[in-house]
Scaffold this motif. Structure first.
Motif, mmCIF file in Angstrom:
data_model
loop_
_atom_site.group_PDB
_atom_site.id
_atom_site.type_symbol
_atom_site.label_atom_id
_atom_site.label_comp_id
_atom_site.label_asym_id
_atom_site.label_seq_id
_atom_site.Cartn_x
_atom_site.Cartn_y
_atom_site.Cartn_z
ATOM 1 N N ASN A 139 1.915 2.881 3.193
ATOM 2 C CA ASN A 139 2.166 1.840 4.196
ATOM 3 C C ASN A 139 3.627 1.786 4.610
ATOM 4 O O ASN A 139 3.951 1.458 5.754
ATOM 5 C CB ASN A 139 1.713 0.473 3.669
ATOM 6 N N PHE A 140 4.521 2.109 3.691
ATOM 7 C CA PHE A 140 5.944 2.143 4.032
ATOM 8 C C PHE A 140 6.217 3.227 5.073
ATOM 9 O O PHE A 140 6.967 3.011 6.035
ATOM 10 C CB PHE A 140 6.777 2.392 2.778
ATOM 11 N N ILE A 141 5.585 4.385 4.903
ATOM 12 C CA ILE A 141 5.759 5.476 5.868
ATOM 13 C C ILE A 141 5.198 5.066 7.234
ATOM 14 O O ILE A 141 5.821 5.308 8.273
ATOM 15 C CB ILE A 141 5.072 6.755 5.358
ATOM 16 N N VAL A 142 4.028 4.453 7.238
ATOM 17 C CA VAL A 142 3.437 3.991 8.502
ATOM 18 C C VAL A 142 4.362 2.988 9.184
ATOM 19 O O VAL A 142 4.573 3.044 10.408
ATOM 20 C CB VAL A 142 2.045 3.375 8.259
ATOM 21 N N GLY A 143 4.925 2.062 8.406
ATOM 22 C CA GLY A 143 5.840 1.078 8.977
ATOM 23 C C GLY A 143 7.045 1.727 9.625
ATOM 24 O O GLY A 143 7.486 1.324 10.719
ATOM 25 N N LYS A 144 7.594 2.748 8.981
ATOM 26 C CA LYS A 144 8.739 3.465 9.560
ATOM 27 C C LYS A 144 8.342 4.163 10.858
ATOM 28 O O LYS A 144 9.118 4.202 11.821
ATOM 29 C CB LYS A 144 9.285 4.479 8.557
ATOM 30 N N MET A 145 7.134 4.713 10.912
ATOM 31 C CA MET A 145 6.661 5.381 12.126
ATOM 32 C C MET A 145 6.484 4.386 13.265
ATOM 33 O O MET A 145 6.835 4.671 14.424
ATOM 34 C CB MET A 145 5.345 6.109 11.843
ATOM 35 N N LEU A 146 5.973 3.206 12.960
ATOM 36 C CA LEU A 146 5.812 2.180 13.988
ATOM 37 C C LEU A 146 7.165 1.721 14.515
ATOM 38 O O LEU A 146 7.350 1.541 15.734
ATOM 39 C CB LEU A 146 5.022 0.993 13.427
ATOM 40 N N SER A 171 -8.583 -9.110 3.990
ATOM 41 C CA SER A 171 -8.561 -10.577 3.971
ATOM 42 C C SER A 171 -8.672 -11.031 2.521
ATOM 43 O O SER A 171 -9.228 -10.316 1.678
ATOM 44 C CB SER A 171 -9.740 -11.153 4.770
ATOM 45 N N GLU A 172 -8.167 -12.210 2.243
ATOM 46 C CA GLU A 172 -8.191 -12.700 0.863
ATOM 47 C C GLU A 172 -9.616 -12.706 0.322
ATOM 48 O O GLU A 172 -10.532 -13.246 0.934
ATOM 49 C CB GLU A 172 -7.588 -14.100 0.785
ATOM 50 N N GLY A 173 -9.790 -12.053 -0.821
ATOM 51 C CA GLY A 173 -11.107 -11.956 -1.446
ATOM 52 C C GLY A 173 -11.915 -10.745 -1.018
ATOM 53 O O GLY A 173 -12.956 -10.453 -1.617
ATOM 54 N N GLU A 174 -11.452 -10.030 0.003
ATOM 55 C CA GLU A 174 -12.170 -8.853 0.482
ATOM 56 C C GLU A 174 -11.669 -7.584 -0.218
ATOM 57 O O GLU A 174 -10.662 -7.588 -0.919
ATOM 58 C CB GLU A 174 -12.030 -8.718 1.998
ATOM 59 N N ARG A 175 -12.370 -6.499 0.015
ATOM 60 C CA ARG A 175 -12.192 -5.263 -0.752
ATOM 61 C C ARG A 175 -10.780 -4.667 -0.630
ATOM 62 O O ARG A 175 -10.261 -4.101 -1.588
ATOM 63 C CB ARG A 175 -13.236 -4.253 -0.278
ATOM 64 N N PHE A 176 -10.162 -4.764 0.547
ATOM 65 C CA PHE A 176 -8.858 -4.127 0.771
ATOM 66 C C PHE A 176 -7.694 -5.118 0.772
ATOM 67 O O PHE A 176 -6.595 -4.771 1.204
ATOM 68 C CB PHE A 176 -8.871 -3.341 2.086
ATOM 69 N N TRP A 177 -7.913 -6.312 0.289
ATOM 70 C CA TRP A 177 -6.837 -7.316 0.240
ATOM 71 C C TRP A 177 -5.754 -6.835 -0.712
ATOM 72 O O TRP A 177 -5.974 -6.659 -1.903
ATOM 73 C CB TRP A 177 -7.405 -8.653 -0.207
ATOM 74 N N ASP A 178 -4.555 -6.593 -0.178
ATOM 75 C CA ASP A 178 -3.441 -6.067 -0.982
ATOM 76 C C ASP A 178 -2.129 -6.513 -0.332
ATOM 77 O O ASP A 178 -1.509 -5.749 0.414
ATOM 78 C CB ASP A 178 -3.515 -4.541 -1.071
ATOM 79 N N PRO A 179 -1.693 -7.744 -0.604
ATOM 80 C CA PRO A 179 -0.475 -8.257 0.037
ATOM 81 C C PRO A 179 0.754 -7.397 -0.224
ATOM 82 O O PRO A 179 1.635 -7.299 0.642
ATOM 83 C CB PRO A 179 -0.318 -9.653 -0.586
ATOM 84 N N GLN A 180 0.829 -6.746 -1.376
ATOM 85 C CA GLN A 180 1.995 -5.925 -1.684
ATOM 86 C C GLN A 180 2.052 -4.695 -0.779
ATOM 87 O O GLN A 180 3.126 -4.300 -0.304
ATOM 88 C CB GLN A 180 1.976 -5.494 -3.151
ATOM 89 N N ALA A 181 0.900 -4.068 -0.550
ATOM 90 C CA ALA A 181 0.863 -2.911 0.351
ATOM 91 C C ALA A 181 1.207 -3.330 1.774
ATOM 92 O O ALA A 181 1.957 -2.630 2.473
ATOM 93 C CB ALA A 181 -0.511 -2.247 0.296
ATOM 94 N N ASP A 182 0.668 -4.464 2.211
ATOM 95 C CA ASP A 182 1.006 -4.965 3.550
ATOM 96 C C ASP A 182 2.501 -5.246 3.666
ATOM 97 O O ASP A 182 3.138 -4.902 4.670
ATOM 98 C CB ASP A 182 0.225 -6.246 3.851
ATOM 99 N N LYS A 183 3.057 -5.882 2.629
ATOM 100 C CA LYS A 183 4.482 -6.215 2.656
ATOM 101 C C LYS A 183 5.340 -4.961 2.767
ATOM 102 O O LYS A 183 6.380 -4.961 3.440
ATOM 103 C CB LYS A 183 4.858 -6.997 1.394
ATOM 104 N N SER A 184 4.905 -3.885 2.117
ATOM 105 C CA SER A 184 5.647 -2.637 2.193
ATOM 106 C C SER A 184 5.729 -2.140 3.636
ATOM 107 O O SER A 184 6.788 -1.688 4.094
ATOM 108 C CB SER A 184 4.971 -1.587 1.306
ATOM 109 N N CYS A 185 4.624 -2.244 4.353
ATOM 110 C CA CYS A 185 4.608 -1.854 5.767
ATOM 111 C C CYS A 185 5.498 -2.779 6.592
ATOM 112 O O CYS A 185 6.318 -2.323 7.394
ATOM 113 C CB CYS A 185 3.177 -1.881 6.301
ATOM 114 N N PHE A 186 5.343 -4.080 6.379
ATOM 115 C CA PHE A 186 6.123 -5.054 7.151
ATOM 116 C C PHE A 186 7.621 -4.889 6.896
ATOM 117 O O PHE A 186 8.427 -4.958 7.830
ATOM 118 C CB PHE A 186 5.698 -6.476 6.784
#
Length: 225
Positions: A139-146, A171-186
């Motif tokens: 996600n960090f790499i994707v964020g840099k590309m964006l 989304s919270e409680g869903e299969r791919f909920w991962d705030p840390q990965a999202d934060k890395s992109c952001f």
């Protein structure tokens, strides 16, 4: 003969996991007098959308589903190439950029997933589609590309961040909920973006109407200026 009824064209990128968001934003933009052409972010869809932008037919870009970059990073089947997201910047049209569905890279059936991903968070969307949950490093790499794509803009551009998830599965409680990965992109977006490019943080999931309304309103404001 010209009918006089043609409306200016706007493109939007969509995926199954952002259908609610894009559909809502599309309605708001079209109610303001534009026609929105929606492209599915399947590799071919993203390339076709960007070819149309480069051909000069499009007045604005609502790029809410940039998942194809995750496939570029992870080797997924919906890879549109590393130049994905550059067309609006290079053509000089207003654009809203969202890290939509960057929580997932796409593969075929479960047997087609590369061995190196077998122990990762995988979700069988259907028998022919397997989703890989991207990790913080990817996600960090994707964020840099964006950020790099936005940095090339010669017209107005704004990056919108959905702080409560970038897809339906994230989304919270869903299969791919991962705030840390999202934060890395952001964080990668914020840290690498030109200081004059606005970053708007919305404390909602991408599919919440508060987020899609903000995306539509932001693009309409840039088109009117």
């Amino acid at each position: 003969p010209e009918s006089g009824a043609e409306r200016p064209l706007v493109t939007a990128s969509m995926f199954g996991n952002t259908t609610t968001a894009v559909g809502h934003a599309q309605g708001l933009v079209e109610s303001a007098g534009y026609e929105v052409l929606v492209f599915h972010a399947t590799g071919t869809g993203g390339r076709t959308m960007e070819d149309l932008i480069r051909d000069g037919y499009i007045k604005g870009s609502l790029d809410m589903t940039t998942t194809e970059l995750a496939d570029t990073v992870c080797g997924g089947v919906f890879d549109a190439g590393p130049e994905r997201c550059l067309a609006a910047s290079e053509t000089g049209i207003p654009a809203v950029i969202v890290p939509g569905c960057v929580d997932m890279a796409n593969f075929g059936g479960i047997d087609t997933v590369p061995e190196k991903y077998k122990d990762r968070n995988l979700y069988q969307w259907n028998p022919d589609v397997t989703l890989l949950r991207t990790n913080p490093e990817e996600n960090f790499i994707v964020g840099k590309m964006l950020a790099a794509a936005a940095n090339k803009a010669t017209a107005a551009v704004t990056v919108l961040l959905p702080l409560k998830g970038v897809s339906m599965l994230d989304s919270e409680g869903e299969r791919f909920w991962d705030p840390q990965a999202d934060k890395s992109c952001f964080d990668a977006i914020r840290d690498n973006l030109r200081p004059d490019i606005p970053v708007v943080e919305v404390n909602h999931n991408i599919n919440d109407p508060e987020f899609s309304s903000k995306a539509a309103e932001t693009l309409l404001e840039m088109l009117a200026s």
